[in-house]
Design a protein around this motif. Structure first.
Motif, PDB file in Angstrom:
ATOM      1  N   LEU A  68     -11.216   6.091   1.144  1.00 22.59           N
ATOM      2  CA  LEU A  68     -11.474   4.456   0.354  1.00 22.59           C
ATOM      3  C   LEU A  68     -10.334   3.755   0.831  1.00 22.59           C
ATOM      4  N   ALA A  69      -9.075   4.130   0.969  1.00 19.67           N
ATOM      5  CA  ALA A  69      -8.110   3.536   1.327  1.00 19.67           C
ATOM      6  C   ALA A  69      -8.205   2.953   2.821  1.00 19.67           C
ATOM      7  N   ALA A  70      -8.546   3.778   3.679  1.00 15.28           N
ATOM      8  CA  ALA A  70      -9.346   3.181   4.893  1.00 15.28           C
ATOM      9  C   ALA A  70     -10.062   2.198   4.943  1.00 15.28           C
ATOM     10  N   LYS A  71     -11.075   2.259   4.038  1.00 15.50           N
ATOM     11  CA  LYS A  71     -12.290   1.344   3.790  1.00 15.50           C
ATOM     12  C   LYS A  71     -11.564  -0.225   3.541  1.00 15.50           C
ATOM     13  N   ARG A  72     -10.660   0.059   2.594  1.00 16.71           N
ATOM     14  CA  ARG A  72     -10.211  -1.229   1.824  1.00 16.71           C
ATOM     15  C   ARG A  72      -8.995  -1.651   2.649  1.00 16.71           C
ATOM     16  N   GLN A  73      -8.452  -1.133   3.883  1.00 15.81           N
ATOM     17  CA  GLN A  73      -7.497  -1.322   4.605  1.00 15.81           C
ATOM     18  C   GLN A  73      -6.412  -1.465   3.815  1.00 15.81           C
ATOM     19  N   LEU A  74      -5.973  -0.209   3.371  1.00 17.86           N
ATOM     20  CA  LEU A  74      -4.605  -0.152   2.597  1.00 17.86           C
ATOM     21  C   LEU A  74      -4.137   1.200   2.784  1.00 17.86           C
ATOM     22  N   SER A  75      -2.826   1.170   2.309  1.00 16.79           N
ATOM     23  CA  SER A  75      -2.122   2.569   2.562  1.00 16.79           C
ATOM     24  C   SER A  75      -2.750   3.313   0.990  1.00 16.79           C
ATOM     25  N   ARG A  76      -2.562   4.459   1.144  1.00 16.71           N
ATOM     26  CA  ARG A  76      -2.798   5.355   0.072  1.00 16.71           C
ATOM     27  C   ARG A  76      -2.020   4.937  -1.367  1.00 16.71           C
ATOM     28  N   ALA A  77      -0.797   4.670  -0.949  1.00 17.61           N
ATOM     29  CA  ALA A  77       0.153   4.441  -2.293  1.00 17.61           C
ATOM     30  C   ALA A  77      -0.561   3.156  -2.803  1.00 17.61           C
ATOM     31  N   GLU A  78      -0.852   1.958  -2.122  1.00 21.13           N
ATOM     32  CA  GLU A  78      -1.550   0.557  -2.535  1.00 21.13           C
ATOM     33  C   GLU A  78      -2.705   0.950  -3.177  1.00 21.13           C
ATOM     34  N   LEU A  79      -3.543   1.903  -2.643  1.00 24.40           N
ATOM     35  CA  LEU A  79      -4.709   2.037  -3.377  1.00 24.40           C
ATOM     36  C   LEU A  79      -4.597   2.706  -4.514  1.00 24.40           C
ATOM     37  N   ILE A  80      -3.567   3.618  -4.928  1.00 23.49           N
ATOM     38  CA  ILE A  80      -3.575   4.408  -6.109  1.00 23.49           C
ATOM     39  C   ILE A  80      -2.801   3.301  -7.166  1.00 23.49           C
ATOM     40  N   TYR A  81      -1.907   2.647  -6.459  1.00 25.32           N
ATOM     41  CA  TYR A  81      -1.444   1.457  -7.421  1.00 25.32           C
ATOM     42  C   TYR A  81      -2.317   0.416  -7.889  1.00 25.32           C
ATOM     43  N   SER A  82      -3.140   0.012  -6.987  1.00 23.35           N
ATOM     44  CA  SER A  82      -4.153  -0.882  -7.402  1.00 23.35           C
ATOM     45  C   SER A  82      -5.157  -0.216  -8.515  1.00 23.35           C
ATOM     46  N   LEU A  83      -5.529   1.168  -8.385  1.00 22.98           N
ATOM     47  CA  LEU A  83      -6.445   1.856  -9.160  1.00 22.98           C
ATOM     48  C   LEU A  83      -5.626   1.957 -10.535  1.00 22.98           C
ATOM     49  N   LEU A  84      -4.488   2.188 -10.388  1.00 18.83           N
ATOM     50  CA  LEU A  84      -3.738   2.313 -11.816  1.00 18.83           C
ATOM     51  C   LEU A  84      -3.765   1.085 -12.660  1.00 18.83           C
ATOM     52  N   LEU A  85      -3.385   0.052 -11.907  1.00 18.24           N
ATOM     53  CA  LEU A  85      -3.475  -1.206 -12.455  1.00 18.24           C
ATOM     54  C   LEU A  85      -4.968  -1.482 -13.088  1.00 18.24           C
ATOM     55  N   GLN A  86      -5.839  -1.339 -12.481  1.00 16.91           N
ATOM     56  CA  GLN A  86      -7.251  -1.549 -12.923  1.00 16.91           C
ATOM     57  C   GLN A  86      -7.648  -0.890 -14.341  1.00 16.91           C
ATOM     58  N   GLN A  87      -7.079   0.385 -14.175  1.00 20.53           N
ATOM     59  CA  GLN A  87      -7.418   1.176 -15.355  1.00 20.53           C
ATOM     60  C   GLN A  87      -6.623   0.888 -16.715  1.00 20.53           C
ATOM     61  N   LEU A  88      -5.476   0.275 -16.279  1.00 23.53           N
ATOM     62  CA  LEU A  88      -4.501  -0.066 -17.238  1.00 23.53           C
ATOM     63  C   LEU A  88      -5.264  -1.383 -17.923  1.00 23.53           C
ATOM     64  N   GLU A  89      -5.647  -2.256 -17.194  1.00 21.01           N
ATOM     65  CA  GLU A  89      -6.137  -3.582 -17.790  1.00 21.01           C
ATOM     66  C   GLU A  89      -7.551  -3.154 -18.569  1.00 21.01           C
ATOM     67  N   GLN A  90      -8.415  -2.488 -18.147  1.00 18.33           N
ATOM     68  CA  GLN A  90      -9.526  -1.881 -18.702  1.00 18.33           C
ATOM     69  C   GLN A  90      -8.906  -1.374 -20.076  1.00 18.33           C
ATOM     70  N   GLN A  91      -8.061  -0.575 -20.216  1.00 16.42           N
ATOM     71  CA  GLN A  91      -7.278  -0.101 -21.408  1.00 16.42           C
ATOM     72  C   GLN A  91      -7.071  -1.174 -22.410  1.00 16.42           C
ATOM     73  N   ASP A  92      -6.417  -2.215 -21.998  1.00 12.11           N
ATOM     74  CA  ASP A  92      -6.258  -3.411 -22.765  1.00 12.11           C
ATOM     75  C   ASP A  92      -7.273  -4.142 -23.375  1.00 12.11           C
ATOM     76  N   LEU A  93      -8.310  -4.044 -22.489  1.00 14.82           N
ATOM     77  CA  LEU A  93      -9.655  -4.836 -22.963  1.00 14.82           C
ATOM     78  C   LEU A  93     -10.101  -4.071 -24.051  1.00 14.82           C
ATOM     79  N   ASP A  94     -10.272  -2.764 -24.163  1.00 15.96           N
ATOM     80  CA  ASP A  94     -11.078  -1.969 -25.155  1.00 15.96           C
ATOM     81  C   ASP A  94     -10.351  -2.154 -26.421  1.00 15.96           C
TER      82      ASP A  94
END
Length: 94
Positions: A68-94
């Motif tokens: 997934l990181a290669a597909k999005r042209q991100l480093s693995r750390a950047e990908l995990i960071y973005s996934l964590l942010l997305q999850q936290l934003e979804q938690q705030d909306l619930d």
């Protein structure tokens, strides 16, 4: 006995001869260089307000993250960071 350039068994004859190769640019041994570089990296990260976390995952999840990181042209750390942010934003909306 004559000195021959092809004879490398008597190293004392060639002690003052400069060997080709990359010149030594740092007086510290490699292990000390690595330790110093890591310390400086952690200091830079702290100044930028970053903290280190560790995460252990199985091989299957790791390979999925790498793909997934290669597909999005991100480093693995950047990908995990973005996934964590997305999850936290979804938690705030619930």
């Amino acid at each position: 006995m004559a000195k021959q350039d092809t004879d490398r068994t008597t190293l004392d004859l060639f002690a003052d001869e400069r060997r080709p190769g990359r010149p030594k640019t740092n007086p510290l041994p490699r292990q000390a260089q690595l330790k110093l570089n890591k310390r400086n990296q952690l200091k830079r990260d702290r100044e930028r307000g970053l903290s280190r976390i560790e995460l252990k995952v199985d091989e299957q999840l790791l390979s999925q993250l790498n793909v997934l990181a290669a597909k999005r042209q991100l480093s693995r750390a950047e990908l995990i960071y973005s996934l964590l942010l997305q999850q936290l934003e979804q938690q705030d909306l619930d």
